[in-house]
Write a protein that holds these residues in place. Sequence first.
Motif: not given
Length: 106
Positions: A77-93
């Motif tokens: 239950g202890k924090q071990r690391a972080n996951d990261y996501w780059m927030l690219f612009p959303p894909a065009p519809p």
Amino acid sequence: MSIQAVGWVLEQRLPPGPKLVLVAIANHADHTTGYCFLRGDTIALEASCKPRSVWRYVGALIRNGYLRRQPKRGVDGKQRANDYWMLFPPAPPEWDWGAKGPDSDD
């Protein structure tokens, strides 16, 4: 390595420190999802800055909408690391042809 992610970062208007940190993260990110698992020491080495600066820049990148962080917990239950996501612009519809398809005679 994700040349698409690095290319996207290079197009962004950011201060030099955060930009170098984001380039280091992008270099290890998945180009479709933006997911990256990377140690702060590795980011600091690649961005030519101190680990303390990395965390300050990462915080600023999160606040400004370039990254998302999710804590990763161990089985205890202890924090071990972080996951990261780059927030690219959303894909065009998907292209909307309207009521008729592209091959109609209208």
